[in-house]
Design a protein around this motif. Structure first.
Motif, PDB file in Angstrom:
ATOM      1  N   TRP A 420       1.489  -1.432  -0.207  1.00 44.37           N
ATOM      2  CA  TRP A 420       0.208   0.416  -0.373  1.00 44.37           C
ATOM      3  C   TRP A 420       0.679   1.348   0.349  1.00 44.37           C
ATOM      4  N   HIS A 421       2.045   1.567   0.642  1.00 43.01           N
ATOM      5  CA  HIS A 421       3.122   2.362   0.536  1.00 43.01           C
ATOM      6  C   HIS A 421       3.221   2.430  -1.030  1.00 43.01           C
ATOM      7  N   GLU A 422       3.720   1.685  -1.494  1.00 43.32           N
ATOM      8  CA  GLU A 422       4.097   1.849  -3.226  1.00 43.32           C
ATOM      9  C   GLU A 422       2.924   2.101  -3.576  1.00 43.32           C
ATOM     10  N   PHE A 423       2.047   1.992  -3.552  1.00 47.11           N
ATOM     11  CA  PHE A 423       0.694   2.248  -3.899  1.00 47.11           C
ATOM     12  C   PHE A 423       0.823   3.443  -3.529  1.00 47.11           C
ATOM     13  N   GLY A 424       0.891   4.277  -2.632  1.00 45.93           N
ATOM     14  CA  GLY A 424       0.342   6.008  -2.428  1.00 45.93           C
ATOM     15  C   GLY A 424       1.653   6.361  -3.757  1.00 45.93           C
ATOM     16  N   HIS A 425       2.727   5.681  -4.138  1.00 43.48           N
ATOM     17  CA  HIS A 425       3.456   6.372  -5.666  1.00 43.48           C
ATOM     18  C   HIS A 425       2.561   5.921  -7.174  1.00 43.48           C
ATOM     19  N   ALA A 426       1.794   4.999  -6.625  1.00 47.09           N
ATOM     20  CA  ALA A 426       1.472   4.458  -8.352  1.00 47.09           C
ATOM     21  C   ALA A 426       0.214   5.050  -8.851  1.00 47.09           C
ATOM     22  N   ALA A 440       4.523  15.849   0.676  1.00 48.14           N
ATOM     23  CA  ALA A 440       5.113  14.905   1.305  1.00 48.14           C
ATOM     24  C   ALA A 440       5.054  13.527   0.575  1.00 48.14           C
ATOM     25  N   HIS A 441       6.040  12.824   0.748  1.00 44.07           N
ATOM     26  CA  HIS A 441       6.262  11.725   0.456  1.00 44.07           C
ATOM     27  C   HIS A 441       5.328  10.825  -0.394  1.00 44.07           C
ATOM     28  N   SER A 442       4.079  10.428  -0.128  1.00 44.52           N
ATOM     29  CA  SER A 442       2.822  10.308  -0.929  1.00 44.52           C
ATOM     30  C   SER A 442       1.841  10.030   0.756  1.00 44.52           C
ATOM     31  N   ARG A 497       9.842  14.992   2.353  1.00 47.96           N
ATOM     32  CA  ARG A 497      10.229  13.104   2.270  1.00 47.96           C
ATOM     33  C   ARG A 497       9.327  12.923   3.235  1.00 47.96           C
ATOM     34  N   TYR A 498       9.829  11.832   4.113  1.00 52.85           N
ATOM     35  CA  TYR A 498       9.369  10.960   5.249  1.00 52.85           C
ATOM     36  C   TYR A 498       9.152  11.450   6.160  1.00 52.85           C
ATOM     37  N   GLY A 499       9.425  12.682   6.394  1.00 55.12           N
ATOM     38  CA  GLY A 499       8.730  13.720   7.893  1.00 55.12           C
ATOM     39  C   GLY A 499       7.312  13.545   7.092  1.00 55.12           C
TER      40      GLY A 499
HETATM   41 ZN   LIG Z   1       7.604   5.778  -1.378  1.00 58.98          ZN
END
Ligand SMILES: [Zn+2]
Length: 939
Positions: A420-426, A440-442, A497-499
Motif C-alpha cells: 500500500w505504501h508503494e501504491f501511494g506512488h502508483a 510529502a513523499h506520498s 519527504r518521509y517527515g
Molecule cells: Zn515510497
C-alpha cells in the motif's frame, strides 16, 4: 446517446441502451430499484422482444408457475454497484427456470432512471420433451447411484456426491456442449485432463428447448488434482449429456494476508524459522489469474516477473486449479504475496467504485511486478521497495520488492502494508506525473495505516509497519506524531519527504478515527476505513500537478466529498468540515504554516467563522459514539427563556432553545438557526424524515463575536408521543453554512449530525417518568426503527443498562416480533416494543449514587447491518421538582379527558360540556399519520 439494440442469432435483444429514462408506471416516490426495474420491464416488454413473457410481481414470483403457454419473468436478486443497482430477473416456464435466461436492469440510484438492460432471455419457448417433467417437484436434491452416474458420464472417475439438484429448461446448442476451444484449459491441449467421452446427441436439434436434469458433482479435472465442482445438464429419458462444465476453481496460494503483527501481535521476525513463520500463512484464492497450463502468477492487473537482478524465476503450478503453497522463507512465497497484494490494490479500487481505465489512464495493465528485485544497491540484499514510473512519467511502470531484513529470505511483498505504501506512488504517477506530492513523499503510509487498522491486533496501533519494525528496529514510521514534538505541518521534523509522509499519515489517520475509526465496533471502523481511503484516492485523482502546499490537497479532499453523489449508498457533502479539522489539528492553517516554514509547534486555527452547537466536543470532531445528546439544546414548557431542560409535554406547545457559539477568529454575521423535529425513532434520514418545527427558523439580529455565544429561541413545537421526540437544529452563518446545503442526497442522521458542528441533535423523552414509574412506562414502550437505505438491512437492538440495575437482575428486552434482531426492508420502518423485567429491590441512595456517577441511563442503540444507526437514552431520575409534579398531575388529567373526548367525538357523540368549558382544552386538532392509522385504531 441514441437508442441502440444488440441482438443474438435468434434475433433476441441481448442489450438495449438509451438515454436515462424514468419508467412511467411506477409511483417513484420512495420506490425501490426493484420496483422501478419491474415497472420498466413491464413498459418495455415489447421492444425487448419478451411480449410472450408475463412479469410476475416482485412480491409474487410463483404466481404463474404452472402456466404452460407463457414464460414468467420474475425478480431474482439485485447487486449494488457504486451508486447504481443491477436488478436481475429470471425467466421460467412451467415452474422450471430456463437455464441462464436472465435480464439485468441497471437502475441509477440517484434519480431512479434506467439507461441499459442486458438480457439473455428467450423470445419464444417450445419444449420438445414435455413428458420429461417430473410430476413431483423435489424439495431437496436427489442422489444418483454409481451405475446411473456411469450411464451418463462414463469417463469421469471418482465423482463425489452426484445428485440431481433440480430440473431446468435448456436450449440446446451443439457447439456449446463442452467448453469452447479457446478456454479449453480444462479439457484439451494440456496433458492429463479428464477425457470427456460423451455419447452422440443424436436427434437433439440446435435451438430447441428440452427439460433436463441439472446434475451436480465434484471430481478432479485432471489426475491427482483436487476435486472441483461440475455441472451437467442431462436429458432424463435418454441420459444424454447436453451440456457440461467444470466450475473451475481459481488457483489458491498461501500468503500473509496480514503480517504476523497485524494479525496476532506475534513476536516472530524476518529471521525466524519456517516452523515459526509458516503458521501465519493462510490459503487464499488468487483472483484474476489468466487461466493457463501450466499456471503462472499473471492476471488482469499484475504479472509477477523477473525483470531485475537477483535472478528469481517466479513459480508456476501445473494447472489453473493448482495451489501456490510455499514455505515462508522463500522467494516463491514472496512471489505469491506480491501477486495477491498487488492485485488486491487494484481490486480494492474497484470495490471502492473507481473505474481503473479512467483513474490509471497512463498505466499499462497488467503491471509487471518483481518480487525479488534490486532497488538501490546492486546486490539485491537490501530492505526496500519501489514503484517507478513509465518512460513518459505519466503512469506506473512496475513494482519492485526487495527484503524485509538483510540476509533473510523474506520478501518485502509479504508486508501488505508495504504494497500500500508503494501504491501511494502508483496513484500519484497518473495524476501528478511524479511519485511524490511535493508537500510529502506520498499518502501510502496513511493508506496502509487506515486500511489495516479496523482489525489490527498489533499492540502498538500507531506503528505503521509493525512487520518491518520488529525485524529492523531502526525503521520507525508512525501515524501518531505529536505537533508539540515538531511533527506539525511545517514543524521542525517536517520535510517534503518521509517527515511529511508521517505528518500526512497522522493527519489522515485522525480523519479516519473521527469518521468512526475509534468506534469499538468493527463494522463501523471498516466503514470509516473505506470512506477515508475513498476520499484519499479520489482527492489524489483531483490533483493535476505536484504542489508544495498541503492546503491544495485539503481542498481536493473536500471536493472529493462534495462531488460524491453516493459512496456505498451514502451521499457526499457531509464530511468536508472534518477534513479541514484533521489538518488544523496537525498545525496547518496558521501564520507560518506555509511552504518553507519550520517553526510551527501548535495546532492551527479554526475557520474564520465557525459557528457550532456544542455537543461536548467544543465544536471539534473527535469520534463521538452518541450523537443525540446535545446539551446546548433544551426544552422549556413555556417560552420563559429558562436555561435548564424540562422534559416536553405531549400534545402541548413546548419551546426549544439553542446555544450557538463561534469558535472562529472573526464575527459570525447573518446567523440563523433552522429547527426540526420528527416522529420518534432511529435511522432518521435527513431531510425526508424531519419536519420543520412550528417556528421553523430564527435569524439573529446581531453577530456573534469570536469565542462568543448566543441563545437562539424559542422554537415552538408540539410533540405527539409519550416517550420520545427527536430535535434537530442547524445553525448557519455567513461563510459557514450547515451541511444541509452541501448534502448530495438523503442521509441517515448518524452520517450527518456528528460531522458538522453546525448541527445539533437531542432526543428527549416527553413526560419523562420518574424511576418509580419506569416499569410501567417501559412495559409496552415503543420506538420506531427505520431503514433509510435502499436495500434490506438486518436491524439489531442493543440495550445497555446501568450497572446498578444489572447487578440487581433488572432486564430490559424487546418483545415485539423478531425480538432484538430482524430484517427491515428498504426505506421501511418497524415498531419495536420493549418490556422491563424488574429485578431485586434497590435502595434509593443506590440510584442517587448511580446518577452522580453518570451511570444511570438506559441506552438503546439500533444497528443496521452492524453499524450504529441511531438510538434513545432513558435517564433515570427522581422527579422531585414540586412544580414539575404539579404540572404532571395536570397533564395526567388532561390526557384522560382528552382520550375520553376523542373517543366520544369519533363515535359522533358530544363532549362532556364540563371539559369543554374547562380551561384544560383550548383547541382540539387532529393530525393523522395515514400509515399508522391501521395500527392505532382503537378496537
Ligand atoms: Zn515510497
Amino acid at each position: 446517446m441514441k437508442e441502440s439494440f444488440i441482438r443474438n442469432k435468434y434475433g433476441e435483444v441481448t442489450h438495449f441502451s438509451h438515454p436515462p429514462r424514468i419508467a412511467k408506471q411506477a409511483d417513484f416516490d420512495g420506490a425501490t430499484p426493484a420496483q422501478v426495474a419491474e415497472a420498466y420491464l413491464t413498459e418495455n416488454k415489447q421492444r425487448l422482444g419478451l411480449a410472450q413473457g408475463r412479469i410476475a410481481n416482485v412480491e409474487d414470483a410463483t404466481k404463474f408457475s404452472e402456466d404452460p403457454d407463457a414464460t414468467v419473468i420474475s425478480y431474482l436478486k439485485e447487486k449494488d454497484i457504486t451508486g447504481s443497482t443491477l436488478v436481475i430477473f429470471q425467466q421460467s416456464t412451467m415452474g422450471l427456470n430456463i437455464f441462464n435466461a436472465r435480464t439485468g436492469v441497471h437502475v441509477n440510484n440517484a434519480d431512479m432512471t434506467v439507461n441499459s438492460v442486458q438480457s439473455s432471455m428467450h423470445a419464444s419457448v417450445k419444449i420438445t420433451n414435455l413428458d420429461a417433467k417430473e410430476r413431483q417437484v423435489e424439495k431437496s436434491p436427489k442422489k444418483i447411484t454409481a451405475p446411473a452416474f456411469r450411464k451418463m458420464l462414463r469417463t469421469i472417475k471418482g465423482a463425489e456426491n452426484p445428485r440431481i439438484a433440480r430440473q431446468v429448461v435448456y436450449r440446446y446448442e451443439s457447439d456449446d456442449r463442452v467448453e469452447a476451444e479457446d478456454h479449453r484449459g480444462c479439457f484439451g491441449g494440456g496433458g492429463g485432463h479428464v477425457h470427456l467421452d460423451l455419447s452422440k446427441a443424436d436427434g437433439f436439434k440446435d435451438g430447441e428447448h428440452y427439460i433436463v436434469d441439472e446434475v451436480l458433482f465434484r471430481a478432479p479435472i485432471s489426475k491427482g488434482a483436487k476435486p472441483v465442482n461440475w455441472r451437467a445438464l442431462v436429458e432424463p429419458k435418454t441420459n444424454t449429456v447436453l451440456y457440461i462444465r467444470a466450475l473451475v476453481a481459481h488457483a489458491t496460494g498461501m500468503v500473509f494476508v496480514r503480517d504476523p503483527q497485524t494479525s496476532s501481535n506475534a513476536t516472530v521476525t524476518a529471521s525466524s524459522m519456517n516452523a515459526q513463520l509458516n503458521p501465519f500463512r493462510s490459503s487464499v484464492t488468487l483472483p484474476g489469474l489468466t487461466a493457463a497450463t501450466p499456471q503462472p502468477l499473471a492476471g488482469d492487473f499484475v504479472n509477477i516477473m523477473d525483470f531485475s537482478i537477483p535472478t528469481s524465476i517466479p513459480p508456476t503450478v501445473a494447472n489453473p486449479s493448482g495451489a501456490f503453497n510455499f514455505n515462508a522463507r522463500s522467494d516463491d512465497f514472496s512471489a505469491v504475496n506480491a501477486y495477491y497484494h498487488c492485485d488486491g490494490l487494484f481490486r480494492k479500487m474497484l470495490d471502492l467504485g473507481f473505474t481503473l481505465s479512467n483513474y490509471f489512464d497512463g498505466t499499462t495493465f497488467p503491471v509487471p511486478v518483481d518480487h525479488r528485485a534490486t532497488i538501490g544497491s546492486s546486490d539485491g540484499n537490501e530492505v526496500n521497495a519501489s514503484a517507478p514510473g513509465n518512460a513518459l512519467g505519466n503512469g506506473l511502470e512496475e513494482f519492485r520488492f526487495a527484503l524485509v531484513q538483510q540476509n533473510q529470505a523474506l520478501g518485502m511483498a509479504t508486508s501488505a502494508r508495504v504494497t500500500w505504501h508503494e501504491f501511494g506512488h502508483a496513484v500519484l504517477w497518473d495524476h501528478v506525473n511524479s511519485p511524490n506530492f511535493g508537500f510529502a513523499h506520498s499518502a501510502g503510509d496513511a493508506m496502509a495505516a487506515i486500511l489495516y487498522d479496523p482489525n489490527n491486533q498489533c499492540a502498538d496501533r500507531f506503528d505503521t509497519f509493525p512487520w518491518l519494525t520488529i525485524s529492523n528496529p531502526v525503521i520507525s514510521r508512525r501515524h501518531d506524531r505529536a505537533v508539540s514534538a515538531g511533527w506539525a505541518w511545517f514543524g521542525a521534523n517536517y520535510n517534503t519527504r518521509y517527515g511529511g509522509e508521517q505528518v500526512l499519515g497522522t493527519t489522515l489517520f485522525r480523519l479516519y478515527r473521527s469518521l468512526g475509526g475509534d468506534s469499538t465496533r468493527l463494522s463501523t471502523r471498516q466503514r470509516a476505513s473505506d470512506t477515508t481511503l475513498y476520499l484519499i484516492l479520489k482527492g489524489i485523482g483531483l490533483l493535476s500537478s505536484t504542489t508544495n502546499d498541503p492546503r491544495i490537497y485539503v481542498t481536493a479532499l473536500q471536493n472529493a466529498d462534495l462531488t460524491t453523489t453516493a459512496f456505498k449508498g451514502v451521499p457526499g457533502g457531509a464530511l468536508h468540515k472534518v477534513v479541514r479539522w484533521a489538518f488544523e489539528k496537525q498545525g496547518l492553517f496558521q501564520p507560518g504554516a506555509t511552504p518553507g516554514g519550520s517553526t510551527i509547534t501548535t495546532e492551527g486555527n479554526p475557520p474564520e467563522v465557525d459557528v457550532y452547537i456544542d455537543d461536548g466536543r467544543n465544536g471539534e470532531y473527535q469520534y463521538q459514539r452518541v450523537h443525540w445528546q446535545n446539551q446546548d439544546m433544551w426544552v422549556r414548557r413555556s417560552a420563559d427563556g429558562g436555561t435548564s431542560h424540562e422534559q416536553p409535554l405531549v400534545g402541548l406547545t413546548n419551546y426549544m432553545y439553542v446555544k450557538v457559539k463561534n469558535r472562529g477568529s472573526e464575527w459570525a454575521s447573518s446567523v440563523s438557526v433552522d429547527a426540526y423535529h420528527c416522529l420518534p425513532g432511529t435511522g432518521l434520514a435527513f431531510p425526508d424524515d424531519w419536519q420543520p418545527m412550528t417556528t421553523p427558523s430564527i435569524s439573529l439580529g446581531s453577530p456573534i463575536p469570536p469565542g462568543g455565544s448566543t441563545i437562539v429561541g424559542p422554537f415552538a413545537f408540539t410533540p405527539t408521543q409519550v416517550g420520545h421526540e427527536c430535535l434537530l437544529a442547524i445553525a448557519h452563518a455567513d461563510g459557514d453554512p450547515g451541511n444541509d446545503t452541501t448534502l448530495t442526497g438523503t442521509i441517515s442522521e448518524g452520517r450527518f449530525v456528528p460531522f458538522d458542528n453546525n448541527i445539533g441533535q437531542r432526543n428527549v423523552n416527553p413526560v419523562m417518568p420518574s424511576f418509580q414509574n419506569l416499569v410501567a412506562f417501559m412495559k409496552g414502550h415503543k420506538i420506531w426503527v427505520r431503514n433509510p437505505f435502499r436495500k434490506v438491512k438486518v436491524a439489531t437492538i442493543h440495550i445497555s443498562m446501568p450497572r446498578i440495575l444489572r447487578k440487581l437482575g433488572w432486564r430490559m428486552k424487546v418483545v415485539s416480533r423478531g425480538m432484538d434482531k430482524f430484517e427491515i426492508g428498504p426505506r421501511d420502518r418497524r415498531e419495536v416494543v420493549f418490556d422491563l423485567v424488574p429485578g431485586a429491590d434497590f435502595r434509593s441512595q443506590d440510584i442517587k449514587r448511580a446518577i452522580e456517577r453518570g451511570d444511570a441511563t438506559i441506552l438503546v442503540e439500533v444497528l443496521l447491518d452492524g453499524e450504529l444507526s441511531g438510538g434513545m437514552s432513558y435517564p433515570l431520575s427522581f422527579d422531585t421538582d414540586p412544580v414539575d409534579r404539579e404540572k404532571r398531575k395536570d397533564f395526567g388529567l388532561l390526557r384522560t379527558d382528552l382520550s375520553d373526548s376523542l373517543r366520544r367525538l369519533l363515535k359522533g357523540q358530544t363532549i362532556d360540556p364540563d371539559i369543554l368549558s374547562s380551561r384544560k382544552i383550548r383547541r382540539v386538532s387532529f393530525d393523522f399519520d395515514e400509515e399508522l392509522l391501521d395500527d392505532k385504531t382503537d378496537p
